[in-house]
Design an enzyme around this catalytic site. Structure first.
Site, PDB file in Angstrom:
ATOM      1  N   HIS A   8       0.824  -1.217   0.000  1.00  9.19           N
ATOM      2  CA  HIS A   8       0.000   0.000   0.000  1.00  9.19           C
ATOM      3  C   HIS A   8       0.854   1.261   0.000  1.00  9.19           C
ATOM      4  O   HIS A   8       2.043   1.234   0.334  1.00  9.19           O
ATOM      5  CB  HIS A   8      -0.981   0.032   1.173  1.00  9.19           C
ATOM      6  CG  HIS A   8      -0.396   0.079   2.549  1.00  9.19           C
ATOM      7  ND1 HIS A   8      -0.217  -1.053   3.333  1.00  9.19           N
ATOM      8  CD2 HIS A   8       0.072   1.117   3.294  1.00  9.19           C
ATOM      9  CE1 HIS A   8       0.314  -0.691   4.490  1.00  9.19           C
ATOM     10  NE2 HIS A   8       0.494   0.604   4.514  1.00  9.19           N
ATOM     11  N   HIS A  81       3.872   7.216   3.398  1.00  3.42           N
ATOM     12  CA  HIS A  81       4.818   6.100   3.414  1.00  3.42           C
ATOM     13  C   HIS A  81       4.485   5.095   2.305  1.00  3.42           C
ATOM     14  O   HIS A  81       3.397   5.131   1.736  1.00  3.42           O
ATOM     15  CB  HIS A  81       4.828   5.396   4.782  1.00  3.42           C
ATOM     16  CG  HIS A  81       3.538   4.747   5.177  1.00  3.42           C
ATOM     17  ND1 HIS A  81       2.495   5.411   5.794  1.00  3.42           N
ATOM     18  CD2 HIS A  81       3.127   3.465   5.039  1.00  3.42           C
ATOM     19  CE1 HIS A  81       1.516   4.567   6.026  1.00  3.42           C
ATOM     20  NE2 HIS A  81       1.856   3.391   5.566  1.00  3.42           N
ATOM     21  N   GLU A 130       7.550   1.260   5.235  1.00  3.96           N
ATOM     22  CA  GLU A 130       6.945   0.244   6.097  1.00  3.96           C
ATOM     23  C   GLU A 130       7.200  -1.118   5.475  1.00  3.96           C
ATOM     24  O   GLU A 130       7.068  -1.287   4.256  1.00  3.96           O
ATOM     25  CB  GLU A 130       5.437   0.500   6.227  1.00  3.96           C
ATOM     26  CG  GLU A 130       4.698  -0.518   7.070  1.00  3.96           C
ATOM     27  CD  GLU A 130       3.211  -0.259   7.160  1.00  3.96           C
ATOM     28  OE1 GLU A 130       2.743   0.796   6.696  1.00  3.96           O
ATOM     29  OE2 GLU A 130       2.497  -1.126   7.696  1.00  3.96           O
TER      30      GLU A 130
HETATM   31  C1  LIG Z   1       0.919   0.581  11.464  1.00  4.95           C
HETATM   32  C2  LIG Z   1      -0.466   0.852  11.030  1.00  4.95           C
HETATM   33  C3  LIG Z   1      -0.576   1.246   9.571  1.00  4.95           C
HETATM   34  C4  LIG Z   1      -0.228   0.046   8.701  1.00  4.95           C
HETATM   35  O1  LIG Z   1       0.019   0.232   7.506  1.00  4.95           O
HETATM   36  O2  LIG Z   1      -0.280  -1.087   9.232  1.00  4.95           O
HETATM   37  C5  LIG Z   1       0.308   2.432   9.248  1.00  4.95           C
HETATM   38  O3  LIG Z   1       1.002   2.523   8.272  1.00  4.95           O
HETATM   39  S1  LIG Z   1       0.269   3.663  10.425  1.00  4.95           S
HETATM   40  C6  LIG Z   1       1.346   4.951   9.782  1.00  4.95           C
HETATM   41  C7  LIG Z   1       1.656   5.916  10.880  1.00  4.95           C
HETATM   42  N1  LIG Z   1       2.700   5.401  11.749  1.00  4.95           N
HETATM   43  C8  LIG Z   1       3.981   5.750  11.538  1.00  4.95           C
HETATM   44  O4  LIG Z   1       4.310   6.525  10.666  1.00  4.95           O
HETATM   45  C9  LIG Z   1       4.991   5.139  12.487  1.00  4.95           C
HETATM   46  C10 LIG Z   1       6.418   5.424  12.013  1.00  4.95           C
HETATM   47  N2  LIG Z   1       6.643   6.862  11.955  1.00  4.95           N
HETATM   48  C11 LIG Z   1       7.403   7.503  12.900  1.00  4.95           C
HETATM   49  O5  LIG Z   1       7.934   6.908  13.837  1.00  4.95           O
HETATM   50  C12 LIG Z   1       7.545   9.007  12.730  1.00  4.95           C
HETATM   51  O6  LIG Z   1       6.555   9.476  11.846  1.00  4.95           O
HETATM   52  C13 LIG Z   1       8.941   9.455  12.169  1.00  4.95           C
HETATM   53  C14 LIG Z   1      10.037   9.041  13.162  1.00  4.95           C
HETATM   54  C15 LIG Z   1       9.203   8.837  10.824  1.00  4.95           C
HETATM   55  C16 LIG Z   1       8.935  10.970  12.019  1.00  4.95           C
HETATM   56  O7  LIG Z   1       8.496  11.493  13.233  1.00  4.95           O
HETATM   57  P1  LIG Z   1       8.242  13.071  13.367  1.00  4.95           P
HETATM   58  O8  LIG Z   1       7.513  13.593  12.174  1.00  4.95           O
HETATM   59  O9  LIG Z   1       7.645  13.352  14.699  1.00  4.95           O
HETATM   60  O10 LIG Z   1       9.741  13.554  13.429  1.00  4.95           O
HETATM   61  P2  LIG Z   1      10.431  14.707  12.652  1.00  4.95           P
HETATM   62  O11 LIG Z   1       9.487  15.777  12.279  1.00  4.95           O
HETATM   63  O12 LIG Z   1      11.606  15.065  13.484  1.00  4.95           O
HETATM   64  O13 LIG Z   1      10.955  14.005  11.304  1.00  4.95           O
HETATM   65  C17 LIG Z   1      12.281  13.553  11.243  1.00  4.95           C
HETATM   66  C18 LIG Z   1      12.686  13.729   9.785  1.00  4.95           C
HETATM   67  O14 LIG Z   1      11.918  12.810   8.984  1.00  4.95           O
HETATM   68  C19 LIG Z   1      11.138  13.559   8.054  1.00  4.95           C
HETATM   69  N3  LIG Z   1       9.859  12.871   7.947  1.00  4.95           N
HETATM   70  C20 LIG Z   1       8.913  12.736   8.900  1.00  4.95           C
HETATM   71  N4  LIG Z   1       7.875  12.019   8.424  1.00  4.95           N
HETATM   72  C21 LIG Z   1       8.173  11.710   7.141  1.00  4.95           C
HETATM   73  C22 LIG Z   1       7.513  11.002   6.103  1.00  4.95           C
HETATM   74  N5  LIG Z   1       6.301  10.456   6.317  1.00  4.95           N
HETATM   75  N6  LIG Z   1       8.109  10.867   4.900  1.00  4.95           N
HETATM   76  C23 LIG Z   1       9.346  11.415   4.684  1.00  4.95           C
HETATM   77  N7  LIG Z   1      10.064  12.116   5.617  1.00  4.95           N
HETATM   78  C24 LIG Z   1       9.453  12.249   6.823  1.00  4.95           C
HETATM   79  C25 LIG Z   1      10.998  14.967   8.606  1.00  4.95           C
HETATM   80  O15 LIG Z   1      10.759  15.864   7.574  1.00  4.95           O
HETATM   81  C26 LIG Z   1      12.346  15.126   9.255  1.00  4.95           C
HETATM   82  O16 LIG Z   1      13.275  15.393   8.251  1.00  4.95           O
HETATM   83  P3  LIG Z   1      14.403  16.501   8.519  1.00  4.95           P
HETATM   84  O17 LIG Z   1      15.154  16.572   7.245  1.00  4.95           O
HETATM   85  O18 LIG Z   1      15.181  15.980   9.706  1.00  4.95           O
HETATM   86  O19 LIG Z   1      13.626  17.758   8.849  1.00  4.95           O
HETATM   87 CO   LIG Z   2       0.875   1.606   6.363  1.00  3.37          CO
END
Ligand SMILES: CC[C@H](C(=O)O)C(=O)SCCNC(=O)CCNC(=O)[C@H](O)C(C)(C)COP(=O)(O)OP(=O)(O)OC[C@H]1O[C@@H](n2cnc3c(N)ncnc32)[C@H](O)[C@@H]1OP(=O)(O)O
Ligand SMILES: [Co+2]
Length: 139
Positions: A8, A81, A130
């Site tokens: 997905h 993602h 993911e």
């Molecule tokens: C699991 C259920 C379901 C499934 O399919 O089964 C799902 O998919 S649920 C989806 C939602 N859950 C998650 O996303 C869990 C994993 N994600 C995380 O742990 C956080 O989102 C994380 C660590 C990736 C980012 O956290 P956060 O946004 O709070 O941190 P920052 O703002 O400091 O980001 C750090 C750095 O990463 C870049 N970033 C954040 N999100 C994304 C993204 N989706 N795609 C690309 N880049 C991303 C952000 O811009 C920061 O970059 P930097 O250059 O350091 O500014």
């Molecule tokens: Co997902």
């Protein structure tokens, strides 16, 4: 590790109902699956089927939802993602760790009821990735 199909594309949205209407009315998708809550993952989810994969609409659920930060930066939502299938989640986790990529947390049950984990976007060419164990029933 054997890379499987693209299961997905995760799309974050501030309103899952508005996004469902968009995929139904603008994209012509047949929306047959009801939204459901995944409190353990901090999201409300709705899968939109396409012929070869799914769009996974995700809306924040609860104060500690992991997508609040993304929506703060992208208030209208957006592509969040990509999720790929693998045959063995533990082998895949060891594979990414051996490559020096940051696996976020331990494998846990995802929206398809199989084990998943995420790899940090900074180690994946800017794409939050993911990894999901292939469902036994194929979808
Ligand atoms: C699991 C259920 C379901 C499934 O399919 O089964 C799902 O998919 S649920 C989806 C939602 N859950 C998650 O996303 C869990 C994993 N994600 C995380 O742990 C956080 O989102 C994380 C660590 C990736 C980012 O956290 P956060 O946004 O709070 O941190 P920052 O703002 O400091 O980001 C750090 C750095 O990463 C870049 N970033 C954040 N999100 C994304 C993204 N989706 N795609 C690309 N880049 C991303 C952000 O811009 C920061 O970059 P930097 O250059 O350091 O500014
Ligand atoms: Co997902």
């Amino acid at each position: 590790m054997k890379l499987g199909r693209l299961n997905h594309v995760g799309v974050a949205t501030p309103s899952i109902e508005a996004s469902i209407a968009f995929y139904r009315d603008t994209m012509g998708a047949e929306v047959i699956r009801a939204p459901f809550d995944l409190p353990a993952q901090g999201v409300k989810v709705c899968f939109i089927d396409t012929p070869n994969t799914q769009i996974e609409l995700i809306e924040p659920l609860g104060e500690s939802s992991p997508i609040h930060g993304f929506l703060a930066k992208n208030p209208a939502g957006g592509q969040h993602h990509l999720c790929y299938e693998v045959p063995d989640i533990h082998e895949a986790k060891a594979w990414f760790e051996a490559k020096g990529a940051r696996v976020l947390g331990e494998p846990r049950i995802g929206a398809h009821g199989t084990m998943i984990f995420f790899v940090h976007p900074r180690d994946m060419g800017g794409v939050l990735t993911e990894i999901m164990e292939t469902p036994k029933d194929g979808h």
